[in-house]
Design an enzyme around this catalytic site. Structure first.
Site, mmCIF file in Angstrom:
data_model
loop_
_atom_site.group_PDB
_atom_site.id
_atom_site.type_symbol
_atom_site.label_atom_id
_atom_site.label_comp_id
_atom_site.label_asym_id
_atom_site.label_seq_id
_atom_site.Cartn_x
_atom_site.Cartn_y
_atom_site.Cartn_z
ATOM 1 N N GLU A 250 3.131 30.997 26.391
ATOM 2 C CA GLU A 250 4.150 30.333 27.187
ATOM 3 C C GLU A 250 5.490 30.472 26.477
ATOM 4 O O GLU A 250 5.561 30.446 25.248
ATOM 5 C CB GLU A 250 3.803 28.854 27.389
ATOM 6 C CG GLU A 250 4.671 28.150 28.410
ATOM 7 C CD GLU A 250 4.646 28.840 29.753
ATOM 8 O OE1 GLU A 250 5.562 29.667 29.994
ATOM 9 O OE2 GLU A 250 3.730 28.588 30.549
ATOM 10 N N CYS B 2 1.493 29.996 33.925
ATOM 11 C CA CYS B 2 0.640 30.772 33.022
ATOM 12 C C CYS B 2 0.788 32.239 33.404
ATOM 13 O O CYS B 2 0.308 32.656 34.454
ATOM 14 C CB CYS B 2 -0.812 30.321 33.137
ATOM 15 S SG CYS B 2 -1.931 31.212 32.027
#
Length: 310
Positions: free
Chosen positions: A130, A2
């Site tokens: 992402e 992340c």
């Protein structure tokens, strides 16, 4: 993994979105917002939050003095834990601490003591970005915006559809935030105090392994949230056992403009138009066919060369 998130709600709305029912209470309460101590850096709502930015983090009230009788508080913290042993400029510790791997926490010189000392927290976000690493045919990594499933009519990239509201009887009605498990630490050096955190990540399950092999540890039930924050009664090993790969998420492709961490405009999390997605897909296919043709051409030339040698 992340490495970028988004949170555009102002302070008061974040408090409303984090409202909960304390034990033995029939009404919802909002966690208080505690003062900021982060080298003059403050929380700024943003569509593209990057490491070293400051964001609101949900923590147990046990470790904080506050005038209100409550179990949870909101504390602005900097993304990226500063190691306790670091001295001097907080920017120069040279460690990658934006994420911490769930599998390594208990054996880590940095994270294990923090976990043992009750440094559990929850990082709040409307979504996270992402980049697809599983598509080996593409030269550039396509970014996606991942977020919690929303009620009918609520679109995470269109704030006009959120209809945010709060009252003590019904609680928060509006955009649903992600609650990501993390660890935090209070770093002090020569009068400077900085609260900083790391997002816990784990191996992806079938929900996200098509996109990336890692995913943040997302708490998607009140039971998980309560257990992770209850540092008085839920011991570290038991708390870690509550961290499971989330099974339900939503996502859409976004522009590569989000690749630049300094770019904070509202179009960062906008859904990529179909025509652009089609162009991206076609470009990837074209790249694959070109490579395939080159391989065939090379194999043909090699074969011809061998024949001539005979």
């Amino acid at each position: 993994m992340c490495g970028r998130t988004g949170l555009t709600l102002p302070k008061d709305k974040v408090q409303c979105a984090c409202s909960y029912k304390p034990k033995n209470s029939d009404s919802y309460t909002k966690p208080p917002w505690l003062p900021e101590f982060n080298a003059s850096k403050e929380y700024t709502p943003s569509h593209n939050i990057a490491p070293t930015d400051v964001t609101p983090v949900l923590v147990s009230a046990t470790n904080f003095e506050n005038d209100e009788q409550c179990g949870r508080v909101l504390k602005p913290m900097m993304w990226g834990i500063i190691p306790p042993w670091h001295k001097g400029d907080y920017k120069n510790h040279n460690l990658s601490t934006n994420n911490c791997r769930l599998e390594n926490i208990k054996s880590s010189k940095l994270y294990s003591p923090i976990l043992s000392n009750g440094g559990r927290c929850i990082i709040l976000a409307e979504g996270f970005y992402e980049w697809q690493t599983t598509n080996k045919l593409s030269k550039s990594k396509q970014p996606y915006y991942i977020y919690a499933p929303q009620d009918d009519g609520v679109k995470v990239d269109e704030p006009d559809t959120w209809n945010n509201s709060f009252d003590k009887e019904k609680g928060w009605k509006g955009i649903r935030l992600l609650h990501m498990a993390g660890l935090y630490h209070v770093w002090q050096n020569e009068g400077t105090i900085i609260y900083s955190y790391s997002v816990i990540t784990m191996e992806s399950n079938s929900t996200m392994d098509w996109l990336h092999h890692r995913m943040p540890a997302i708490l998607d039930s009140e039971e998980q949230i309560e257990a992770w924050l209850d540092i008085d009664n839920v011991k570290p090993d038991m708390a870690l056992a509550y961290l499971k790969p989330v099974k339900v998420l939503s996502w859409h492709q976004v522009s590569t403009a989000v690749n630049n961490s300094r770019y904070k405009a509202s179009d960062c999390n906008k859904r990529l138009p179909e025509e652009k997605k089609n162009k991206t897909t076609q470009k990837t296919l074209n790249s694959w066919f070109v490579k395939a043709e080159k391989r065939k051409s090379t194999e043909s030339n090699d074969s011809e060369s061998k024949k001539q040698k005979k």
